[in-house]
Design a protein around this motif. Structure first.
Motif, PDB file in Angstrom:
ATOM      1  N   GLY A  56       0.763  -1.236   0.000  1.00 53.25           N
ATOM      2  CA  GLY A  56       0.000   0.000   0.000  1.00 53.25           C
ATOM      3  C   GLY A  56       0.791   1.282   0.000  1.00 53.25           C
ATOM      4  N   ASP A  57       0.075   2.340   0.323  1.00 55.05           N
ATOM      5  CA  ASP A  57       0.619   3.691   0.291  1.00 55.05           C
ATOM      6  C   ASP A  57       1.293   4.076   1.596  1.00 55.05           C
ATOM      7  N   GLY A  58       1.404   3.147   2.524  1.00 58.72           N
ATOM      8  CA  GLY A  58       2.048   3.427   3.798  1.00 58.72           C
ATOM      9  C   GLY A  58       1.131   4.076   4.816  1.00 58.72           C
ATOM     10  N   LEU A  59      -0.146   4.309   4.482  1.00 58.86           N
ATOM     11  CA  LEU A  59      -1.084   4.922   5.424  1.00 58.86           C
ATOM     12  C   LEU A  59      -1.505   3.941   6.514  1.00 58.86           C
ATOM     13  N   CYS A  60      -1.486   2.675   6.217  1.00 62.19           N
ATOM     14  CA  CYS A  60      -1.847   1.655   7.205  1.00 62.19           C
ATOM     15  C   CYS A  60      -0.572   1.167   7.883  1.00 62.19           C
ATOM     16  N   PRO A  61      -0.501   1.269   9.213  1.00 59.99           N
ATOM     17  CA  PRO A  61       0.718   0.838   9.906  1.00 59.99           C
ATOM     18  C   PRO A  61       0.991  -0.666   9.795  1.00 59.99           C
ATOM     19  N   GLU A  62      -0.036  -1.438   9.458  1.00 60.52           N
ATOM     20  CA  GLU A  62       0.119  -2.892   9.295  1.00 60.52           C
ATOM     21  C   GLU A  62       0.639  -3.272   7.916  1.00 60.52           C
ATOM     22  N   ALA A  63       0.772  -2.320   7.006  1.00 63.91           N
ATOM     23  CA  ALA A  63       1.131  -2.623   5.624  1.00 63.91           C
ATOM     24  C   ALA A  63       2.459  -3.364   5.546  1.00 63.91           C
ATOM     25  N   ARG A  64       2.389  -4.602   5.100  1.00 58.29           N
ATOM     26  CA  ARG A  64       3.571  -5.429   4.850  1.00 58.29           C
ATOM     27  C   ARG A  64       3.084  -6.720   4.205  1.00 58.29           C
ATOM     28  N   LEU A  65       4.003  -7.409   3.563  1.00 61.34           N
ATOM     29  CA  LEU A  65       3.690  -8.672   2.928  1.00 61.34           C
ATOM     30  C   LEU A  65       4.833  -9.622   3.263  1.00 61.34           C
ATOM     31  N   VAL A  66       4.543 -10.634   4.060  1.00 63.71           N
ATOM     32  CA  VAL A  66       5.556 -11.581   4.519  1.00 63.71           C
ATOM     33  C   VAL A  66       5.105 -12.983   4.126  1.00 63.71           C
ATOM     34  N   ILE A  67       5.995 -13.722   3.449  1.00 63.09           N
ATOM     35  CA  ILE A  67       5.700 -15.086   3.022  1.00 63.09           C
ATOM     36  C   ILE A  67       6.726 -16.016   3.657  1.00 63.09           C
ATOM     37  N   GLY A  68       6.246 -17.027   4.394  1.00 65.77           N
ATOM     38  CA  GLY A  68       7.106 -17.940   5.139  1.00 65.77           C
ATOM     39  C   GLY A  68       7.804 -18.978   4.279  1.00 65.77           C
ATOM     40  N   ASP A  69       8.779 -19.636   4.891  1.00 64.26           N
ATOM     41  CA  ASP A  69       9.596 -20.660   4.242  1.00 64.26           C
ATOM     42  C   ASP A  69       8.733 -21.734   3.569  1.00 64.26           C
ATOM     43  N   ASP A  70       9.217 -22.217   2.431  1.00 64.75           N
ATOM     44  CA  ASP A  70       8.640 -23.376   1.736  1.00 64.75           C
ATOM     45  C   ASP A  70       7.197 -23.184   1.275  1.00 64.75           C
ATOM     46  N   THR A  71       6.785 -21.949   1.100  1.00 63.39           N
ATOM     47  CA  THR A  71       5.431 -21.662   0.615  1.00 63.39           C
ATOM     48  C   THR A  71       5.442 -21.592  -0.909  1.00 63.39           C
ATOM     49  N   ILE A  72       4.370 -22.091  -1.511  1.00 63.26           N
ATOM     50  CA  ILE A  72       4.215 -22.065  -2.966  1.00 63.26           C
ATOM     51  C   ILE A  72       2.983 -21.237  -3.311  1.00 63.26           C
ATOM     52  N   VAL A  73       3.169 -20.247  -4.180  1.00 58.24           N
ATOM     53  CA  VAL A  73       2.069 -19.415  -4.660  1.00 58.24           C
ATOM     54  C   VAL A  73       1.923 -19.703  -6.154  1.00 58.24           C
ATOM     55  N   ASN A  74       0.793 -20.308  -6.512  1.00 56.85           N
ATOM     56  CA  ASN A  74       0.595 -20.767  -7.879  1.00 56.85           C
ATOM     57  C   ASN A  74       0.197 -19.614  -8.807  1.00 56.85           C
ATOM     58  N   VAL A  75       0.031 -19.920 -10.078  1.00 51.17           N
ATOM     59  CA  VAL A  75      -0.100 -18.920 -11.144  1.00 51.17           C
ATOM     60  C   VAL A  75      -1.233 -17.929 -10.910  1.00 51.17           C
ATOM     61  N   TYR A  76      -0.948 -16.672 -11.219  1.00 48.45           N
ATOM     62  CA  TYR A  76      -1.896 -15.563 -11.245  1.00 48.45           C
ATOM     63  C   TYR A  76      -2.598 -15.295  -9.911  1.00 48.45           C
ATOM     64  N   ALA A  77      -1.992 -15.689  -8.807  1.00 48.63           N
ATOM     65  CA  ALA A  77      -2.541 -15.320  -7.504  1.00 48.63           C
ATOM     66  C   ALA A  77      -2.285 -13.835  -7.260  1.00 48.63           C
ATOM     67  N   TYR A  78      -3.170 -13.197  -6.483  1.00 46.04           N
ATOM     68  CA  TYR A  78      -3.080 -11.768  -6.167  1.00 46.04           C
ATOM     69  C   TYR A  78      -2.966 -11.642  -4.657  1.00 46.04           C
ATOM     70  N   LEU A  79      -1.841 -11.112  -4.186  1.00 41.66           N
ATOM     71  CA  LEU A  79      -1.580 -11.005  -2.751  1.00 41.66           C
ATOM     72  C   LEU A  79      -1.458  -9.544  -2.350  1.00 41.66           C
ATOM     73  N   SER A  80      -2.417  -9.056  -1.565  1.00 40.75           N
ATOM     74  CA  SER A  80      -2.452  -7.665  -1.125  1.00 40.75           C
ATOM     75  C   SER A  80      -1.913  -7.543   0.290  1.00 40.75           C
ATOM     76  N   GLY A  81      -0.809  -6.814   0.434  1.00 38.72           N
ATOM     77  CA  GLY A  81      -0.248  -6.525   1.750  1.00 38.72           C
ATOM     78  C   GLY A  81      -0.591  -5.132   2.235  1.00 38.72           C
ATOM     79  N   GLU A  82      -1.522  -4.463   1.569  1.00 43.10           N
ATOM     80  CA  GLU A  82      -1.861  -3.080   1.903  1.00 43.10           C
ATOM     81  C   GLU A  82      -2.341  -2.928   3.343  1.00 43.10           C
ATOM     82  N   GLY A  83      -3.086  -3.918   3.841  1.00 46.81           N
ATOM     83  CA  GLY A  83      -3.551  -3.904   5.222  1.00 46.81           C
ATOM     84  C   GLY A  83      -2.790  -4.872   6.096  1.00 46.81           C
TER      85      GLY A  83
END
Length: 191
Positions: A56-83
């Motif tokens: 996001g735009d940094g307005l939300c203090p929780e804004a971050r996107l963290v993905i743990g070890d050995d995780t698989i994200v398959n084709v065309y997934a959309y991951l929003s870390g804005e909140g």
């Protein structure tokens, strides 16, 4: 191997990544935050073709996107870390799944695009599986080992080891070998 992204130690827009990550060249990162928020990948994370990471735009203090070890994200997934989006280790995210930690408020008579954003962190527990085309909405916790069926829309927290399906997602059963927690489940998923 055909269809599996090659090993990489860097991808534009990702702040930090562990060893052994595989990221397809078509993975896109959309940032509005001028570097204030973080996108962090653990070790051996795989992001397949067309995955979109949004911060996001940094307005939300929780804004971050963290993905743990050995995780698989398959084709065309959309991951929003804005909140805020935290995905635990050993998670599977199916093709075309959407994890949406932000949305638009709807009060007043302004065009929706002019209303302020609403935010709610999403957390996905270790070993969970988000099926193909599933949508997880802001503020939801998916428990460890839980399964979200393909095409489901998750609007409420999902307990550890539960299998949920449908739109809106409803409890189907516990995973094999899981002890029944019927009382807790009735309270959580009633209505």
């Amino acid at each position: 191997m055909l269809g599996i992204p090659g090993l990489t130690s860097h991808h534009p827009g990702i702040d930090r990544m562990g060893a052994g990550c595989r990221i397809a060249a078509s993975v896109s990162v959309c940032r509005f935050d001028e570097g204030r928020s973080r996108i962090v990948l653990g070790e051996r994370v795989s992001l397949y073709e067309g995955v979109r990471l949004v911060i996001g735009d940094g307005l939300c203090p929780e804004a971050r996107l963290v993905i743990g070890d050995d995780t698989i994200v398959n084709v065309y997934a959309y991951l929003s870390g804005e909140g805020g989006l935290e995905i635990g280790p050993k998670v599977l995210i199916g093709p075309h799944a959407m994890l949406l930690s932000a949305g638009h408020r709807t009060e007043g008579n302004l065009p929706i695009r002019d209303n302020p954003l609403s935010y709610g962190a999403i957390r996905i527990g270790e070993g969970a599986w988000i099926g193909a085309g599933a949508i997880v909405l802001q503020g939801v916790l998916i428990g460890a080992g839980a399964v979200v069926g393909a095409g489901s829309v998750v609007t409420k927290d999902v307990p550890d080891e539960a299998v949920v399906v449908g739109s809106p997602a409803r409890f189907l059963r516990w995973r094999d070998g899981c002890r029944s927690r019927l009382t807790w489940l009735k309270r959580l998923w009633s209505g």
